[in-house]
Design an enzyme around this catalytic site. Structure first.
Site, short mmCIF file in Angstrom:
data_model
loop_
_atom_site.label_atom_id
_atom_site.label_comp_id
_atom_site.label_asym_id
_atom_site.label_seq_id
_atom_site.Cartn_x
_atom_site.Cartn_y
_atom_site.Cartn_z
CB CYS A 50 -0.95 0.01 1.19
SG CYS A 50 -0.11 -0.09 2.79
CB ALA A 208 -12.28 -10.94 1.61
CG MET A 211 -4.59 -4.06 5.21
SD MET A 211 -2.95 -3.85 5.91
CE MET A 211 -2.06 -3.22 4.50
#
Length: 467
Positions: A50, A208, A211
């Site tokens: 991310c 899902a 993370m």
């Protein structure tokens, strides 16, 4: 070894640029394939999280490799090269090894010491193995990084230096969320724990993946009353719900729903955590505003861990809404906690970089040593065959003893120099010993290359080294 990494992260680029550069799983696979199709690269791996996107490659030319990898990153991210270039960093050979080992230990994370990066490195290796883009160098590198990261967490207190991004994000929500007593702008107080803040609330988890699953488990342990899991693939949401509700598990009430119903669930939710691979917004500001209309006594807490973002940044301006996203987490992150533990991990990284470099340099000379011993064995075979032809009356037992004696003489003559050359080659600057050995013994370069290819083929198994 010609290891090169080109990338950008939260340390080098603003969130807006990281969002532009984010790659889907399909885009990562195409990037790997296109990297191998270029002239400078023999192996490739992508580490995408991310807050970072990094392309690793084994290249034969530094400048051409940097240019090619930078261009490929920009092209697959849909961004202009001139836009990304100011934020790109480049590491080569030992510096590239040092960088990945530091990343694996959590030293380069937004939250120092977080352990989730190890799973992301493992996923990056698995992807490269499945696509057959990782050879000996990158297999060894990423396996070593996983081991070094685990060593850092087991031998030091780096875990105490920071939490996972999920835990850190929830802590930020708990410490800064509105109190919910009608004073919408009054924070609940910096001493509020996640457990005290989350207990009894309703949570919506969007996504899902790893993370989102971690967020759901963390919220369940914190004591939320129920969790709704929304995901594009319903079966994955149902699987996560099943895990949450297993006997002996968290015991939280959980249910699955399609991602299209996430906005319909907003009016019921007190906490929303979103981390999907969507390329567009999952929760627009208008939908959030409509869901929170007239609910001053029940503020809505939003945690956006996606890159690019799932939740409209305009939600920051809405009444009774508190949004924490990657950008605000970066601003809140403390980079120097637990200085003693960080220093110990840095020492481990330095040790392991030296050991990895020595091992790679030693491995580089192995095909040359094997080729030398093969040539010696061929000479022994040729000379004993000539002897057998010249002395046809020589008994089988005597011939076997002579052959064995010649082999022992050759082995003893080669033993000391081959052991010593491996030792010398493992030291910094030792790469030239392989060239010297090939020149002194006039070894056929094609023979050496054939040994190298046979050795490298053992890394083609996608299950090699998985843990």
């Amino acid at each position: 070894m010609s290891l090169l990494v080109v990338g950008l992260s939260h340390r080098s680029a603003p969130v807006s640029v990281l969002e532009r550069a984010a790659l889907t799983a399909d885009a990562q696979a195409k990037l790997l394939q296109d990297t191998l199709a270029t002239e400078p690269a023999a192996e490739a791996a992508v580490l995408a999280t991310c807050n970072r996107i990094e392309l690793y490659a084994d290249v034969d030319k530094f400048h051409a490799g940097v240019a090619e990898l930078s261009t490929l990153l920009a092209r697959h991210a849909g961004a202009g090269l001139e836009e990304l270039t100011p934020y790109l960093y480049v590491h080569y050979e030992d510096r590239a090894v040092h960088h990945l080992f530091s990343v694996a230990c959590g030293l380069d994370s937004m939250v120092v010491g977080e352990g989730q990066i190890l799973g992301q490195i493992k996923d990056a290796l698995a992807r490269s193995q499945e696509l057959h883009t990782a050879g000996r160098l990158l297999n060894d590198l990423f396996q070593s990084a996983l081991r070094v990261g685990k060593r850092a967490h087991s031998e030091t207190g780096i875990d105490r230096a920071g939490q996972s991004l999920v835990s850190f994000g929830l802590e930020q929500l708990a410490e800064n969320a509105p109190s919910g007593d009608g004073a919408a702008d009054a924070p609940s107080g910096s001493g509020t724990s996640v457990e005290d803040w989350a207990k009894g609330k309703r949570a919506l988890v969007i996504g899902a993946g790893s993370m989102s699953s971690l967020a759901a488990a963390t919220l369940a342990r914190a004591g939320v009353a129920e969790i709704a899991v929304a995901n594009r693939t319903r079966s994955r949401a149902e699987r996560l719900v099943e895990i949450l509700g297993q006997p002996g598990g968290t015991g939280v009430a959980a249910r699955a729903l399609p991602i299209g119903e996430a906005t319909d669930e907003l009016p019921r939710a007190d906490i929303v955590v979103s981390c999907t691979g969507a390329t567009g917004l999952v929760l627009p500001a208008q939908a959030i505003e409509e869901a929170t209309a007239g609910r001053a006594a029940r503020p809505l807490a939003l945690l956006d861990l996606a890159m690019p973002r799932d939740i409209d940044a305009a939600a920051h301006r809405l009444d009774h809404v508190h949004l924490v996203d990657i950008e605000s987490l970066a601003a809140a992150s403390a980079d120097a906690p637990m200085a003693a533990d960080v220093e110990r991990v840095q020492h481990i990284v330095a040790q392991e970089v030296d050991a990895f470099g020595a091992a790679q340099r030693a491995a580089h000379i192995t095909p040359t040593v094997v080729a030398l011993r093969t040539m010696a064995a061929d000479v022994v075979a040729a000379e004993t065959a000539r002897l057998h032809g010249r002395l046809p009356g020589l008994g089988e037992r005597e011939f076997a003893e002579i052959t064995q004696t010649v082999r022992r003489v050759v082995d003893k003559l080669l033993h000391a120099p081959t052991v010593r050359v491996k030792q010398l080659a493992s030291e910094p600057g030792g790469a030239g010993y392989a060239d010297a050995l090939r020149t002194l013994f006039d070894l056929d370069p094609q023979t050496v290359a054939a040994v190298s290819r046979a050795d490298a083929s053992s890394t083609d198994d996608p299950n090699r080294g998985r843990s």
